[in-house]
Design an enzyme around this catalytic site. Structure first.
Site, PDB file in Angstrom:
ATOM      1  CB  THR A 262      -0.887   0.047   1.261  1.00 44.82           C
ATOM      2  OG1 THR A 262      -0.016  -0.024   2.401  1.00 44.82           O
ATOM      3  CG2 THR A 262      -1.875  -1.095   1.300  1.00 44.82           C
ATOM      4  CE  LYS A 263       4.103   1.789   4.488  1.00 41.91           C
ATOM      5  NZ  LYS A 263       3.292   0.677   4.947  1.00 41.91           N
ATOM      6  N   PRO A 264       3.630   4.385  -1.068  1.00 40.11           N
ATOM      7  CG  PRO A 264       4.178   6.533  -0.290  1.00 40.11           C
ATOM      8  CD  PRO A 264       4.075   5.096   0.150  1.00 40.11           C
TER       9      PRO A 264
END
Ligand code: PLP
Length: 389
Positions: free
Chosen positions: A186-188
């Site tokens: 889910t990270k950038p």
């Protein structure tokens, strides 16, 4: 009476496309799957993007934190200051080396480690601090580094959310002795699972490269002209923390898009803030002149005294309106492990608890359509109005 909305805006959807699929397929066809040329290329490109001397790719941000604490020589019984509001990984990594995570309350403006409370928690055993740039919002680094210098504390920044973030013009990843990034789903920037450590210190970089792969000196064979490429030396009991070329291939493509993805999140944040800032029951995230948040999360806070419902009911109202939202994070002192092992109790960190009870994270990701952003805005305003008092 609210009718159930059929279209659902999920809390998260990864920004992956054909380019990522092709890059992974290329690695599969090459026959070399684990750490190799792609991983080293990803490291070079990441270091170039951040503007640091070294980037060392690892299997997760948790591994990055563990290796960073090992690199500074953390010993059993050493204390490390960690914000109460973070994911368990930040504090858990301290325990891997027998250290004690000492929780610190947060400052409501940024939801990050409060420098004044950090100072109160310093003891003769305090060796380091791990400021977390929660949601991508940089910590009060001037105050924290001043405190660290006064008490000879080492600083490892947890930048799991902070790509790309900046503090007073300097990109996060260039300021600390060691900075840990996450490439979790889910990270950038995502590689599914993965992480990176950035540092300008040559000695740290050398040790991190050895320790991420079983303590093996990879270049040992080069020093012995008579030996073949099969030769290696084990220098330490290291870890199996390397990234793979499959993951690095994804990472390289994602890094190329990092600025566009950031811009897309920034635009969504701008629309949310414009829509919510006048609503009496809502508090929008702070935008501070001296720093840039990555907008990994958009954390909305509720003025509970102006609502007839609590945060959990508000989340249920959003779900009724087809919006998936989440909560970051349950403060660590409320978790059974930290209570049992370190004696923390509910009530120990009043600001972390107060903000936790009134915060929620809205969907914010580059693949959100205009209609989805509108749906979220409508759902939030409608839920707030329906519950106003
Ligand atoms: C603040 C923070 N630190 C560390 C981590 C751990 O990251 P990883 O899953 O890459 O180990 C996370 C993951 O969500 C996080 O939110």
């Amino acid at each position: 009476m609210i009718t159930r909305v059929e279209t659902k805006v999920p809390f998260h959807r990864a920004a992956l496309g054909e380019e990522e699929a092709r890059a992974v397929a290329e690695v599969v066809r090459s026959g070399w799957l684990t750490m190799g040329a792609k991983t080293f290329a990803f490291e070079r490109e990441f270091a170039g993007y951040i503007g640091c001397r070294h980037a060392i790719a690892v299997s997760s941000c948790t591994a990055a934190l563990h290796l960073s604490l090992e690199a500074i020589g953390l010993k059993p019984g050493d204390e490390v200051l960690v914000p109460a509001t973070t994911f368990t990984a930040t504090a858990e990594a301290v325990t891997y080396l027998g250290g004690r995570p000492v929780l610190v309350d947060i400052t409501p403006r940024t939801l990050n480690l409060d420098p004044e409370d950090a100072e109160r928690k310093i003891s003769p055993r305090t060796r380091a601090m791990i400021p977390v740039h929660f949601a991508g919002q940089p910590c009060d680094l001037a105050e924290l580094y001043e405190l660290a210098a006064r008490h000879q504390l080492r600083v490892i920044e947890d930048a799991a959310h902070a790509l790309p973030s900046a503090y007073r013009g300097a990109r996060i990843g260039t300021l600390a002795e060691l900075t840990a990034f996450s490439f979790y789903a889910t990270k950038p920037l995502t590689t599914g699972e993965g992480g990176m450590i950035t540092t300008d210190d040559d000695r740290h970089a050398e040790r991190l490269r050895v320790m991420r792969l079983h303590g093996i000196e990879q270049d040992a064979w080069k020093r012995y002209s008579g030996e073949g490429s099969w030769y290696y030396e084990v220098l330490e009991a290291g870890y199996k923390y390397n990234l793979t070329d499959l993951q690095a291939a994804l990472g390289i493509v994602q890094l190329g898009k990092c600025d566009c993805l950031y811009e897309a999140r920034r635009q969504i944040a701008k629309r949310y803030t414009e829509a919510f800032q006048e609503a009496p029951a809502l508090e929008v995230p702070a935008v501070l002149a001296d720093r840039q948040t990555s907008w990994h999360l958009y954390v909305l806070r509720l003025h509970l005294d102006r609502l007839a419902i609590d945060r959990n009911q508000f989340l249920a109202e959003l779900a009724e309106r087809g919006v998936g939202a989440s909560v970051h994070f349950i403060p660590l002192h409320l978790q059974p492990f930290y209570q049992r092992r370190f004696g923390y109790h509910a009530g120990d960190f009043p600001r972390a608890e107060r903000e936790y009870r009134r915060c929620l994270s809205l969907p914010i990701y580059p693949t959100m359509s205009d209609e989805e952003v509108e749906q979220v805005i409508f759902a939030v305003l409608d839920a707030a109005q329906a519950a106003a008092r």
